[in-house]
Write a protein that holds these residues in place. Structure first.
Motif, PDB file in Angstrom:
ATOM      1  N   VAL A 197     -37.142  40.553  24.541  1.00  0.00           N
ATOM      2  CA  VAL A 197     -36.113  39.750  23.868  1.00  0.00           C
ATOM      3  C   VAL A 197     -36.773  38.525  23.247  1.00  0.00           C
ATOM      4  N   PRO A 198     -36.128  37.899  22.265  1.00  0.00           N
ATOM      5  CA  PRO A 198     -36.712  36.701  21.641  1.00  0.00           C
ATOM      6  C   PRO A 198     -36.899  35.579  22.665  1.00  0.00           C
ATOM      7  N   ALA A 199     -37.979  34.852  22.536  1.00  0.00           N
ATOM      8  CA  ALA A 199     -38.252  33.741  23.453  1.00  0.00           C
ATOM      9  C   ALA A 199     -37.150  32.697  23.401  1.00  0.00           C
ATOM     10  N   SER A 200     -36.480  32.596  22.268  1.00  0.00           N
ATOM     11  CA  SER A 200     -35.400  31.614  22.123  1.00  0.00           C
ATOM     12  C   SER A 200     -34.216  31.917  23.028  1.00  0.00           C
ATOM     13  N   GLY A 201     -34.150  33.150  23.537  1.00  0.00           N
ATOM     14  CA  GLY A 201     -33.052  33.533  24.418  1.00  0.00           C
ATOM     15  C   GLY A 201     -33.414  33.490  25.892  1.00  0.00           C
ATOM     16  N   ILE A 202     -34.551  32.879  26.224  1.00  0.00           N
ATOM     17  CA  ILE A 202     -35.031  32.824  27.610  1.00  0.00           C
ATOM     18  C   ILE A 202     -35.136  31.367  28.043  1.00  0.00           C
ATOM     19  N   VAL A 203     -34.655  31.083  29.231  1.00  0.00           N
ATOM     20  CA  VAL A 203     -34.726  29.735  29.781  1.00  0.00           C
ATOM     21  C   VAL A 203     -35.428  29.792  31.137  1.00  0.00           C
ATOM     22  N   ALA A 204     -36.432  28.961  31.311  1.00  0.00           N
ATOM     23  CA  ALA A 204     -37.136  28.851  32.582  1.00  0.00           C
ATOM     24  C   ALA A 204     -36.515  27.714  33.380  1.00  0.00           C
ATOM     25  N   LEU A 205     -36.026  28.023  34.561  1.00  0.00           N
ATOM     26  CA  LEU A 205     -35.432  27.011  35.439  1.00  0.00           C
ATOM     27  C   LEU A 205     -36.465  26.632  36.490  1.00  0.00           C
ATOM     28  N   VAL A 206     -36.880  25.379  36.453  1.00  0.00           N
ATOM     29  CA  VAL A 206     -38.011  24.947  37.275  1.00  0.00           C
ATOM     30  C   VAL A 206     -37.773  23.532  37.802  1.00  0.00           C
ATOM     31  N   ARG A 207     -38.487  23.175  38.856  1.00  0.00           N
ATOM     32  CA  ARG A 207     -38.386  21.808  39.367  1.00  0.00           C
ATOM     33  C   ARG A 207     -39.103  20.825  38.455  1.00  0.00           C
ATOM     34  N   SER A 208     -40.202  21.286  37.869  1.00  0.00           N
ATOM     35  CA  SER A 208     -40.989  20.408  36.999  1.00  0.00           C
ATOM     36  C   SER A 208     -41.208  21.084  35.654  1.00  0.00           C
ATOM     37  N   PRO A 209     -40.407  20.742  34.635  1.00  0.00           N
ATOM     38  CA  PRO A 209     -40.576  21.358  33.317  1.00  0.00           C
ATOM     39  C   PRO A 209     -41.988  21.228  32.763  1.00  0.00           C
ATOM     40  N   ALA A 210     -42.704  20.178  33.135  1.00  0.00           N
ATOM     41  CA  ALA A 210     -44.062  19.998  32.623  1.00  0.00           C
ATOM     42  C   ALA A 210     -44.973  21.138  33.048  1.00  0.00           C
ATOM     43  N   LYS A 211     -44.709  21.703  34.245  1.00  0.00           N
ATOM     44  CA  LYS A 211     -45.540  22.792  34.742  1.00  0.00           C
ATOM     45  C   LYS A 211     -45.209  24.125  34.064  1.00  0.00           C
ATOM     46  N   ALA A 212     -44.133  24.127  33.274  1.00  0.00           N
ATOM     47  CA  ALA A 212     -43.720  25.353  32.589  1.00  0.00           C
ATOM     48  C   ALA A 212     -44.070  25.332  31.108  1.00  0.00           C
ATOM     49  N   ALA A 213     -44.833  24.343  30.700  1.00  0.00           N
ATOM     50  CA  ALA A 213     -45.135  24.183  29.276  1.00  0.00           C
ATOM     51  C   ALA A 213     -45.855  25.385  28.694  1.00  0.00           C
ATOM     52  N   ASP A 214     -46.624  26.091  29.527  1.00  0.00           N
ATOM     53  CA  ASP A 214     -47.399  27.225  29.025  1.00  0.00           C
ATOM     54  C   ASP A 214     -46.608  28.521  28.963  1.00  0.00           C
ATOM     55  N   LEU A 215     -45.348  28.505  29.378  1.00  0.00           N
ATOM     56  CA  LEU A 215     -44.560  29.741  29.401  1.00  0.00           C
ATOM     57  C   LEU A 215     -44.070  30.146  28.008  1.00  0.00           C
ATOM     58  N   GLY A 216     -43.986  29.197  27.103  1.00  0.00           N
ATOM     59  CA  GLY A 216     -43.560  29.511  25.748  1.00  0.00           C
ATOM     60  C   GLY A 216     -42.069  29.714  25.584  1.00  0.00           C
ATOM     61  N   VAL A 217     -41.282  29.183  26.530  1.00  0.00           N
ATOM     62  CA  VAL A 217     -39.820  29.261  26.443  1.00  0.00           C
ATOM     63  C   VAL A 217     -39.251  27.902  26.833  1.00  0.00           C
ATOM     64  N   GLU A 218     -37.966  27.717  26.572  1.00  0.00           N
ATOM     65  CA  GLU A 218     -37.311  26.477  26.977  1.00  0.00           C
ATOM     66  C   GLU A 218     -37.352  26.332  28.497  1.00  0.00           C
ATOM     67  N   ALA A 219     -37.710  25.151  28.966  1.00  0.00           N
ATOM     68  CA  ALA A 219     -37.743  24.879  30.405  1.00  0.00           C
ATOM     69  C   ALA A 219     -36.725  23.794  30.728  1.00  0.00           C
ATOM     70  N   ARG A 220     -35.934  24.046  31.770  1.00  0.00           N
ATOM     71  CA  ARG A 220     -34.929  23.071  32.204  1.00  0.00           C
ATOM     72  C   ARG A 220     -35.153  22.726  33.675  1.00  0.00           C
ATOM     73  N   GLU A 221     -34.956  21.462  33.996  1.00  0.00           N
ATOM     74  CA  GLU A 221     -35.093  21.034  35.388  1.00  0.00           C
ATOM     75  C   GLU A 221     -33.954  21.603  36.217  1.00  0.00           C
ATOM     76  N   ALA A 222     -34.309  22.258  37.309  1.00  0.00           N
ATOM     77  CA  ALA A 222     -33.295  22.888  38.153  1.00  0.00           C
ATOM     78  C   ALA A 222     -33.785  22.899  39.600  1.00  0.00           C
ATOM     79  N   ASP A 223     -33.557  21.825  40.286  1.00  0.00           N
ATOM     80  CA  ASP A 223     -33.942  21.715  41.687  1.00  0.00           C
ATOM     81  C   ASP A 223     -32.848  22.353  42.537  1.00  0.00           C
ATOM     82  N   TYR A 224     -33.241  23.281  43.404  1.00  0.00           N
ATOM     83  CA  TYR A 224     -32.263  23.968  44.252  1.00  0.00           C
ATOM     84  C   TYR A 224     -31.405  22.987  45.053  1.00  0.00           C
ATOM     85  N   GLY A 225     -31.965  21.831  45.370  1.00  0.00           N
ATOM     86  CA  GLY A 225     -31.242  20.882  46.196  1.00  0.00           C
ATOM     87  C   GLY A 225     -30.446  19.853  45.417  1.00  0.00           C
ATOM     88  N   ASN A 226     -30.382  20.003  44.088  1.00  0.00           N
ATOM     89  CA  ASN A 226     -29.685  19.035  43.237  1.00  0.00           C
ATOM     90  C   ASN A 226     -28.593  19.743  42.438  1.00  0.00           C
TER      91      ASN A 226
END
Length: 282
Positions: free
Chosen positions: A24-53
């Motif tokens: 699927v197009p990368a524009s349709g993929i979202v990476a949910l991560v605690r630290s968006p900076a660590k997801a910079a190499d994934l090539g998709v939008e990264a959003r902060e998503a802490d399980y505890g928040n």
């Protein structure tokens, strides 16, 4: 359609993201991560998503159609963490949840199963359409010790002659992508396991064959194995958990011959020989 993946910078999550980008197009993929900076190499939008928040989760899930909830690696906290995600998904109007559970979670004796059973129940109670992927053992859980076995002259464990139907993370990632991008999976629970069921003695024999060294399998009492693992620096509770899971495996807890994984991915699962070859020190 927007597909979001939790734990996207983890070992399984990275594989899922990479394979999704092939479908699927990368524009349709979202990476949910605690630290968006660590997801910079994934090539998709990264959003902060802490399980505890919960507030961050609600923001991260806005506009998401399908959510892959990869189980947290924080044993003992996962049920509460996953519940936060499910509640946020319901509030955000997520259309479907795909969850990576545990093989035969409904009846598994593994101590890991309880939290998975709780999350499965929360997902069902949420009213959100779902698919449960009950992942079996990762082959890497054992091949990750190949180097130690070569250094120590033996592969150790407490699994006896138990047959383990493991598969690689890549196999499970392909299954997740098949479900995320396919149709007809709503409401289904898949028991996912490798086509090949092997013992740890089989694994030791394959290490021996490929390395040219004699690496026997040494089966240990549960307490002895846990003590050795703790001596390697693992936290005591985790070391005891690993040893107990091996004992459960000796009783058939990690065996499955349904071949639902290979049916989902349209190919045979990765053979032990290939997994060992990938793990051998270069």
């Amino acid at each position: 359609m927007t597909i979001a993946v939790t734990g996207a910078t983890g070992q399984l999550g990275r594989l899922v993201i990479a394979r999704l980008k092939e479908t699927v197009p990368a524009s349709g993929i979202v990476a949910l991560v605690r630290s968006p900076a660590k997801a910079a190499d994934l090539g998709v939008e990264a959003r902060e998503a802490d399980y505890g928040n919960p507030d961050a989760l609600a923001r991260a899930l806005a506009g998401v159609d399908t959510l892959l909830l990869i189980s947290s690696n924080e044993i003992g906290q996962r049920a509460a963490q996953h519940r936060n995600v499910v509640n946020a998904a319901k509030a955000a109007g997520v259309g479907r949840i795909v969850y990576t559970s545990l093989l035969h979670a409904d009846r598994s004796p593994l101590s890991l199963a309880e939290e998975h059973r709780a999350t499965e129940a929360d997902i069902r109670a949420s009213g959100i359409p779902f698919t449960i992927l009950r992942n079996g053992w990762y082959t890497e859980n054992h091949t990750g010790s190949v180097g130690a076995a070569l250094a120590g002259g033996a592969f150790i464990g407490s699994a006896g002659d138990g047959r383990i139907s493991s598969a690689t993370r890549a196999d499970y990632a392909d299954a997740a992508v098949a479900v995320l991008t396919g149709t007809g999976h709503e409401g289904k629970t898949y028991e996912l396991a490798g086509d090949e069921a092997v013992t740890l003695a089989d694994l030791a024999a394959e290490i021996s064959r490929q390395s040219g060294k004699d690496i026997p399998y040494r089966n240990l009492p549960e307490a002895d194995y846990a003590a050795i693992l703790a001596g390697f620096g693992l936290p005591e509770a985790f070391a005891k958990g690993i040893a107990s899971w091996d004992v459960d495996a000796s009783k058939g807890a990690l065996f499955d011959d349904g071949r639902q994984l290979s049916a989902l991915i349209g190919r045979t699962t990765t053979p032990l020989s290939a997994a060992v070859a990938a793990a051998l020190p270069r």
